[in-house]
Design an enzyme around this catalytic site. Structure first.
Site, PDB file in Angstrom:
ATOM      1  N   GLY A  32       0.808  -1.218   0.000  1.00  7.38           N
ATOM      2  CA  GLY A  32       0.000   0.000   0.000  1.00  7.38           C
ATOM      3  C   GLY A  32       0.838   1.262   0.000  1.00  7.38           C
ATOM      4  O   GLY A  32       2.030   1.218  -0.283  1.00  7.38           O
ATOM      5  N   GLY A  37       5.353   3.703  -9.042  1.00 11.29           N
ATOM      6  CA  GLY A  37       6.105   2.447  -9.166  1.00 11.29           C
ATOM      7  C   GLY A  37       5.169   1.253  -9.067  1.00 11.29           C
ATOM      8  O   GLY A  37       5.207   0.333  -9.897  1.00 11.29           O
ATOM      9  N   HIS A  38       4.299   1.281  -8.054  1.00 11.58           N
ATOM     10  CA  HIS A  38       3.325   0.191  -7.892  1.00 11.58           C
ATOM     11  C   HIS A  38       2.380   0.145  -9.099  1.00 11.58           C
ATOM     12  O   HIS A  38       2.046  -0.934  -9.594  1.00 11.58           O
ATOM     13  CB  HIS A  38       2.454   0.431  -6.651  1.00 11.58           C
ATOM     14  CG  HIS A  38       3.199   0.429  -5.354  1.00 11.58           C
ATOM     15  ND1 HIS A  38       3.344   1.561  -4.576  1.00 11.58           N
ATOM     16  CD2 HIS A  38       3.830  -0.567  -4.679  1.00 11.58           C
ATOM     17  CE1 HIS A  38       4.018   1.246  -3.477  1.00 11.58           C
ATOM     18  NE2 HIS A  38       4.334  -0.024  -3.516  1.00 11.58           N
ATOM     19  N   ASP A 151      13.360  -3.846  -5.387  1.00  8.82           N
ATOM     20  CA  ASP A 151      13.676  -4.861  -4.377  1.00  8.82           C
ATOM     21  C   ASP A 151      14.284  -6.066  -5.103  1.00  8.82           C
ATOM     22  O   ASP A 151      13.665  -7.128  -5.182  1.00  8.82           O
ATOM     23  CB  ASP A 151      12.411  -5.247  -3.620  1.00  8.82           C
ATOM     24  CG  ASP A 151      11.815  -4.053  -2.912  1.00  8.82           C
ATOM     25  OD1 ASP A 151      12.245  -3.772  -1.796  1.00  8.82           O
ATOM     26  OD2 ASP A 151      10.946  -3.375  -3.494  1.00  8.82           O
ATOM     27  N   GLN A 154      14.637  -9.306  -3.263  1.00  7.03           N
ATOM     28  CA  GLN A 154      13.319  -9.911  -3.047  1.00  7.03           C
ATOM     29  C   GLN A 154      12.903 -10.696  -4.292  1.00  7.03           C
ATOM     30  O   GLN A 154      12.345 -11.792  -4.210  1.00  7.03           O
ATOM     31  CB  GLN A 154      12.291  -8.816  -2.754  1.00  7.03           C
ATOM     32  CG  GLN A 154      10.856  -9.271  -2.757  1.00  7.03           C
ATOM     33  CD  GLN A 154       9.928  -8.166  -2.288  1.00  7.03           C
ATOM     34  OE1 GLN A 154       9.772  -7.922  -1.116  1.00  7.03           O
ATOM     35  NE2 GLN A 154       9.331  -7.465  -3.239  1.00  7.03           N
ATOM     36  N   MET A 185      11.098   5.899  -6.402  1.00  7.18           N
ATOM     37  CA  MET A 185       9.833   6.062  -5.674  1.00  7.18           C
ATOM     38  C   MET A 185       9.732   4.982  -4.614  1.00  7.18           C
ATOM     39  O   MET A 185      10.114   3.834  -4.833  1.00  7.18           O
ATOM     40  CB  MET A 185       8.661   5.961  -6.634  1.00  7.18           C
ATOM     41  CG  MET A 185       8.560   7.164  -7.522  1.00  7.18           C
ATOM     42  SD  MET A 185       7.000   7.176  -8.385  1.00  7.18           S
ATOM     43  CE  MET A 185       7.260   8.610  -9.415  1.00  7.18           C
ATOM     44  N   SER A 187       7.233   4.062  -0.824  1.00  8.17           N
ATOM     45  CA  SER A 187       6.209   4.484   0.138  1.00  8.17           C
ATOM     46  C   SER A 187       6.863   5.211   1.308  1.00  8.17           C
ATOM     47  O   SER A 187       6.283   6.107   1.907  1.00  8.17           O
ATOM     48  CB  SER A 187       5.456   3.268   0.670  1.00  8.17           C
ATOM     49  OG  SER A 187       4.935   2.527  -0.409  1.00  8.17           O
TER      50      SER A 187
HETATM   51  P1  AMP Z   1       6.083  -2.456  -1.492  1.00  7.54           P
HETATM   52  O1  AMP Z   1       4.692  -1.916  -1.381  1.00  7.54           O
HETATM   53  O2  AMP Z   1       7.141  -1.469  -1.149  1.00  7.54           O
HETATM   54  O3  AMP Z   1       6.248  -3.788  -0.819  1.00  7.54           O
HETATM   55  O4  AMP Z   1       6.303  -2.746  -3.029  1.00  7.54           O
HETATM   56  C1  AMP Z   1       5.437  -3.587  -3.750  1.00  7.54           C
HETATM   57  C2  AMP Z   1       6.070  -3.894  -5.070  1.00  7.54           C
HETATM   58  O5  AMP Z   1       6.288  -2.685  -5.785  1.00  7.54           O
HETATM   59  C3  AMP Z   1       7.431  -4.585  -4.936  1.00  7.54           C
HETATM   60  O6  AMP Z   1       7.531  -5.599  -5.923  1.00  7.54           O
HETATM   61  C4  AMP Z   1       8.396  -3.460  -5.181  1.00  7.54           C
HETATM   62  O7  AMP Z   1       9.633  -3.887  -5.700  1.00  7.54           O
HETATM   63  C5  AMP Z   1       7.630  -2.643  -6.209  1.00  7.54           C
HETATM   64  N1  AMP Z   1       8.126  -1.256  -6.208  1.00  7.54           N
HETATM   65  C6  AMP Z   1       8.297  -0.456  -5.130  1.00  7.54           C
HETATM   66  N2  AMP Z   1       8.810   0.727  -5.506  1.00  7.54           N
HETATM   67  C7  AMP Z   1       8.992   0.667  -6.852  1.00  7.54           C
HETATM   68  C8  AMP Z   1       9.508   1.566  -7.827  1.00  7.54           C
HETATM   69  N3  AMP Z   1       9.959   2.782  -7.511  1.00  7.54           N
HETATM   70  N4  AMP Z   1       9.524   1.163  -9.119  1.00  7.54           N
HETATM   71  C9  AMP Z   1       9.082  -0.074  -9.461  1.00  7.54           C
HETATM   72  N5  AMP Z   1       8.587  -0.973  -8.589  1.00  7.54           N
HETATM   73  C10 AMP Z   1       8.549  -0.608  -7.297  1.00  7.54           C
END
Ligand code: AMP
Length: 289
Positions: A32, A37-38, A151, A154, A185, A187
């Site tokens: 969330g 990016g998301h 990530d 990950q 980007m 959160s």
């Molecule tokens: P998170 O909500 O931070 O767990 O991210 C969820 C997914 O979005 C993960 O697969 C992250 O790698 C991806 N993500 C987060 N930030 C970015 C970004 N700036 N660009 C591309 N994917 C992202």
């Protein structure tokens, strides 16, 4: 409007219905506080599969730092709006007790991946990531799943899950979406003020400085020294690690050779907020030096 689902029971019913129509499913797991990016993950999923399912769940088992978990931003209403505008079909937003109905007894061990980079600095983190990803795979039964390059480790962890458990899921890596300043980007950027956001751009500059110096023929040692100096000289940012690794194995590179696929991986703190970033490139020696 996407369908918003909060229980595993309702989710299972929706999945059964989708499967009965032989439609393919793209899964986008998130925690969330959504940003572009998301949404890029969701858009890419839309292009590949019939139905896109995004999940919003701040997974407690992957937080080794409980203060970080407590401060994790939550913007559910805005998230649902953004996902609607991006053409997501189903949003799964469970409570913690819905996902962890009983204490988890299983533990996942990813071998050397737990000893390096994020694994080394966040003990237990990848066990938590592995648990939630396996749970989501079991609940959603996706055809494909989308993860961000941001990530990178990950992504390697999820590849390991898919390979070791023979899961019939195609994994997609989506490039990092950045602010115009170069800052990846995240959160967690929401927790920074304008001055701190500016300081955080040091991370991206350092990645590019290191890449340029490697290409110019500086040794890894010199590059890492220079990067450490950049962080030391900038007030308000603290480097946790900066490493030159093989893109695939994520193991440290002691020597780089023509054609190597490298990843430069970094973690740093700005105002107590932990930020990570990386760049991937093919090493080509500069011919004009
Ligand atoms: P998170 O909500 O931070 O767990 O991210 C969820 C997914 O979005 C993960 O697969 C992250 O790698 C991806 N993500 C987060 N930030 C970015 C970004 N700036 N660009 C591309 N994917 C992202």
């Amino acid at each position: 409007m996407p369908q918003v689902i909060r229980s595993k029971y309702d989710l299972k019913a929706v999945i059964k219905n989708i499967k009965s129509k032989r439609a393919s499913i793209g899964l986008v797991p998130t925690m969330g506080a959504l940003h572009q990016g998301h949404l890029q993950l969701v858009e890419t999923a839309n292009q590949h599969y019939d139905v896109t399912i995004a999940t919003i769940f701040v997974n407690p088992t992957q937080f080794n730092n409980k203060a970080d978990l407590k401060k994790y931003p939550k913007t559910e209403e805005a998230d649902i709006e953004k996902l609607s505008a991006t053409g997501c079909d189903v949003i799964f937003i469970p409570e913690v007790k819905e996902i962890y109905q009983k204490e988890v007894t299983i533990g996942l061990n990813f071998g050397y991946l737990e000893e390096i980079l994020e694994g080394k600095h966040r003990p237990g983190h990848f066990n938590g990531v592995g648990l939630i990803v396996m749970k989501l795979f079991g609940l959603v039964e996706p055809t494909g799943a989308f993860f961000g390059q941001k990530d990178l480790q990950q992504f390697r962890i999820v590849s390991t899950l898919i390979a070791d458990f023979d899961l019939p899921i195609k994994l997609h890596l989506v490039p990092i979406i950045r602010e115009t300043s170069g800052l990846a980007m995240s959160s967690r950027n929401r927790r920074l003020n304008d001055a701190e956001l500016k300081i955080a751009t040091t991370i991206y500059s350092a990645l590019h400085l290191a890449k340029a110096q490697l290409i110019e023929g500086y040794t890894q040692e010199m590059v890492l020294d220079n990067v450490e100096r950049v962080f030391r000289e900038e007030n308000g940012i603290e480097l946790e690690y900066f490493e030159i690794v093989d893109e695939e194995t994520l193991l440290s590179k002691t020597k780089v050779s023509e054609g190597d696929r490298l990843a430069l991986c970094v973690a740093a703190f700005v105002a107590g907020v932990r930020l990570i970033d990386n760049i991937i490139f093919e090493y080509k020696e500069c011919k004009y030096r």
